[in-house]
Motif scaffolding. Sequence first.
Motif, PDB file in Angstrom:
ATOM      1  N   VAL A  86     -11.548  -9.076  -0.453  1.00 36.25           N
ATOM      2  CA  VAL A  86     -12.987  -8.801  -0.480  1.00 36.25           C
ATOM      3  C   VAL A  86     -13.284  -7.520  -1.250  1.00 36.25           C
ATOM      4  O   VAL A  86     -14.277  -7.442  -1.986  1.00 36.25           O
ATOM      5  CB  VAL A  86     -13.561  -8.741   0.949  1.00 36.25           C
ATOM      6  CG1 VAL A  86     -15.067  -8.490   0.920  1.00 36.25           C
ATOM      7  CG2 VAL A  86     -13.267 -10.038   1.699  1.00 36.25           C
ATOM      8  N   ALA A  87     -12.445  -6.503  -1.103  1.00 33.22           N
ATOM      9  CA  ALA A  87     -12.662  -5.260  -1.854  1.00 33.22           C
ATOM     10  C   ALA A  87     -12.587  -5.509  -3.362  1.00 33.22           C
ATOM     11  O   ALA A  87     -13.374  -4.951  -4.139  1.00 33.22           O
ATOM     12  CB  ALA A  87     -11.624  -4.209  -1.441  1.00 33.22           C
ATOM     13  N   LEU A 178     -19.051 -12.469   6.212  1.00 35.04           N
ATOM     14  CA  LEU A 178     -19.285 -13.088   7.512  1.00 35.04           C
ATOM     15  C   LEU A 178     -18.025 -12.972   8.352  1.00 35.04           C
ATOM     16  O   LEU A 178     -16.962 -13.510   7.999  1.00 35.04           O
ATOM     17  CB  LEU A 178     -19.669 -14.563   7.362  1.00 35.04           C
ATOM     18  CG  LEU A 178     -20.959 -14.860   6.592  1.00 35.04           C
ATOM     19  CD1 LEU A 178     -20.664 -15.056   5.100  1.00 35.04           C
ATOM     20  CD2 LEU A 178     -21.658 -16.094   7.150  1.00 35.04           C
ATOM     21  N   ASP A 179     -18.144 -12.274   9.474  1.00 32.72           N
ATOM     22  CA  ASP A 179     -16.980 -12.040  10.332  1.00 32.72           C
ATOM     23  C   ASP A 179     -17.434 -11.832  11.772  1.00 32.72           C
ATOM     24  O   ASP A 179     -16.877 -11.011  12.492  1.00 32.72           O
ATOM     25  CB  ASP A 179     -16.189 -10.819   9.832  1.00 32.72           C
ATOM     26  CG  ASP A 179     -14.830 -10.696  10.498  1.00 32.72           C
ATOM     27  OD1 ASP A 179     -14.315 -11.712  11.000  1.00 32.72           O
ATOM     28  OD2 ASP A 179     -14.282  -9.577  10.535  1.00 32.72           O
ATOM     29  N   ASP A 207     -14.654 -14.757   6.657  1.00 32.25           N
ATOM     30  CA  ASP A 207     -13.339 -14.518   7.238  1.00 32.25           C
ATOM     31  C   ASP A 207     -13.034 -15.569   8.311  1.00 32.25           C
ATOM     32  O   ASP A 207     -13.914 -16.248   8.827  1.00 32.25           O
ATOM     33  CB  ASP A 207     -13.302 -13.116   7.843  1.00 32.25           C
ATOM     34  CG  ASP A 207     -11.886 -12.662   8.199  1.00 32.25           C
ATOM     35  OD1 ASP A 207     -10.920 -13.280   7.703  1.00 32.25           O
ATOM     36  OD2 ASP A 207     -11.738 -11.695   8.967  1.00 32.25           O
ATOM     37  N   ASN A 208     -11.739 -15.663   8.631  1.00 34.35           N
ATOM     38  CA  ASN A 208     -11.258 -16.494   9.753  1.00 34.35           C
ATOM     39  C   ASN A 208     -11.549 -17.985   9.593  1.00 34.35           C
ATOM     40  O   ASN A 208     -11.784 -18.682  10.573  1.00 34.35           O
ATOM     41  CB  ASN A 208     -11.846 -16.009  11.084  1.00 34.35           C
ATOM     42  CG  ASN A 208     -11.507 -14.567  11.380  1.00 34.35           C
ATOM     43  OD1 ASN A 208     -12.393 -13.758  11.677  1.00 34.35           O
ATOM     44  ND2 ASN A 208     -10.233 -14.207  11.305  1.00 34.35           N
ATOM     45  N   THR A 285      -1.687  -9.308  11.949  1.00 32.46           N
ATOM     46  CA  THR A 285      -0.458  -9.600  12.691  1.00 32.46           C
ATOM     47  C   THR A 285       0.554 -10.369  11.855  1.00 32.46           C
ATOM     48  O   THR A 285       1.707 -10.518  12.265  1.00 32.46           O
ATOM     49  CB  THR A 285      -0.786 -10.438  13.936  1.00 32.46           C
ATOM     50  OG1 THR A 285      -1.462 -11.636  13.515  1.00 32.46           O
ATOM     51  CG2 THR A 285      -1.657  -9.664  14.914  1.00 32.46           C
ATOM     52  N   GLY A 286       0.128 -10.885  10.706  1.00 31.49           N
ATOM     53  CA  GLY A 286       0.994 -11.695   9.870  1.00 31.49           C
ATOM     54  C   GLY A 286       0.737 -13.184   9.988  1.00 31.49           C
ATOM     55  O   GLY A 286       1.341 -13.984   9.269  1.00 31.49           O
ATOM     56  N   GLU A 287      -0.143 -13.581  10.896  1.00 35.77           N
ATOM     57  CA  GLU A 287      -0.462 -14.998  11.030  1.00 35.77           C
ATOM     58  C   GLU A 287      -1.300 -15.463   9.836  1.00 35.77           C
ATOM     59  O   GLU A 287      -2.179 -14.737   9.369  1.00 35.77           O
ATOM     60  CB  GLU A 287      -1.238 -15.245  12.321  1.00 35.77           C
ATOM     61  CG  GLU A 287      -0.444 -14.973  13.580  1.00 35.77           C
ATOM     62  CD  GLU A 287      -1.278 -15.217  14.828  1.00 35.77           C
ATOM     63  OE1 GLU A 287      -1.430 -16.383  15.220  1.00 35.77           O
ATOM     64  OE2 GLU A 287      -1.790 -14.231  15.396  1.00 35.77           O
ATOM     65  N   PRO A 288      -1.045 -16.680   9.348  1.00 34.73           N
ATOM     66  CA  PRO A 288      -1.799 -17.182   8.192  1.00 34.73           C
ATOM     67  C   PRO A 288      -3.292 -17.312   8.489  1.00 34.73           C
ATOM     68  O   PRO A 288      -3.682 -17.740   9.570  1.00 34.73           O
ATOM     69  CB  PRO A 288      -1.177 -18.562   7.940  1.00 34.73           C
ATOM     70  CG  PRO A 288       0.179 -18.485   8.540  1.00 34.73           C
ATOM     71  CD  PRO A 288       0.022 -17.606   9.756  1.00 34.73           C
ATOM     72  N   ASP A 289      -4.106 -16.918   7.553  1.00 36.21           N
ATOM     73  CA  ASP A 289      -5.554 -17.074   7.632  1.00 36.21           C
ATOM     74  C   ASP A 289      -6.062 -17.137   6.208  1.00 36.21           C
ATOM     75  O   ASP A 289      -5.275 -17.188   5.254  1.00 36.21           O
ATOM     76  CB  ASP A 289      -6.182 -15.911   8.413  1.00 36.21           C
ATOM     77  CG  ASP A 289      -7.629 -16.193   8.827  1.00 36.21           C
ATOM     78  OD1 ASP A 289      -8.065 -17.362   8.738  1.00 36.21           O
ATOM     79  OD2 ASP A 289      -8.334 -15.247   9.220  1.00 36.21           O
TER      80      ASP A 289
END
Length: 301
Positions: A86-87, A178-179, A207-208, A285-289
């Motif tokens: 996003v940055a 949007l988050d 996000d998410n 945490t390293g989880e895919p998103d």
Amino acid sequence: MEMPASTLDSVKHAAFDETKAYVPQEEKGKAFFDDGREIELLHFVYGHPSIEEIRGSPENVLKAIDEYGRTKKYLMNVGADKGKIVADLVAEVKPQVMVELGGYIGYSALLFGDAVRKAGGKRYFSLERNPEFGAVIASLADLAGLSDIVKVVIGSSADSIKRLHSQGSLEHIDLMFLDHYKPAYTSDLKLCEHLNLVTPGTVLAADNVIKPGNPPYLEYVRSSVEKKRKAASADMSNGMDVKSEFGRNADMYKEREGEEKINTELKGNPNLVYESKLVNSYEPTGEPDGVEITRCTGLAE
């Protein structure tokens, strides 16, 4: 649902660096936010041995937040990986006005607010429903030296958007992040369309969209104008079974923040043309998103 290949394009992201991983999110049934950790974070940052180097530096405030997330408790921030997506988008779009829906403790406001300022922008609105979280955002923005550009607005996202618009403080959104409450992504976007805040040239970053996921939002931004027109003329709302669509996150939000009313009657502007793609990345945490990047490219006749 079948979609044009162009809307299903996704972008790969670099491998996750395990050395910077946050501690895992708490197990099911346990609170992972609004349990005092947000105020604890403030004490951690302001009591940091390097506080004098942190003052006036958005980068160093972010490093201190990341340190807390790695060594103390999980924080539901956008994180460095998705944050860079996003940055970089901010640097490309160069928004005069950027709006985020859902500020939490200010990680995104610091990272993107700093990027907006560097790109020559004027204002970063951070809309946050929880007044305690809003106070944390404002305190960290002040510490980072970003009070001149980051404006924290307390209240539900829909009410805050309408209020800022009616006051004349928000006339157009160049870039929106949007988050916030996941079921509100689509309804808040439609509200912004309805108020002509989102028009050709506006860019959205959601996000998410993988964890926990947001099928109704993805369906909307990836739909053709024809499909959106058909849905609007048939008086089809974006009504959803919040429990089945969003599960634990919706339950936790309701428990901590109370019931969030979603306006499913707004049709928005189905004539807006969107081009949307998924950029794969990782949670802190390293989880895919992933982040869904959507560009409003035109207005169909």
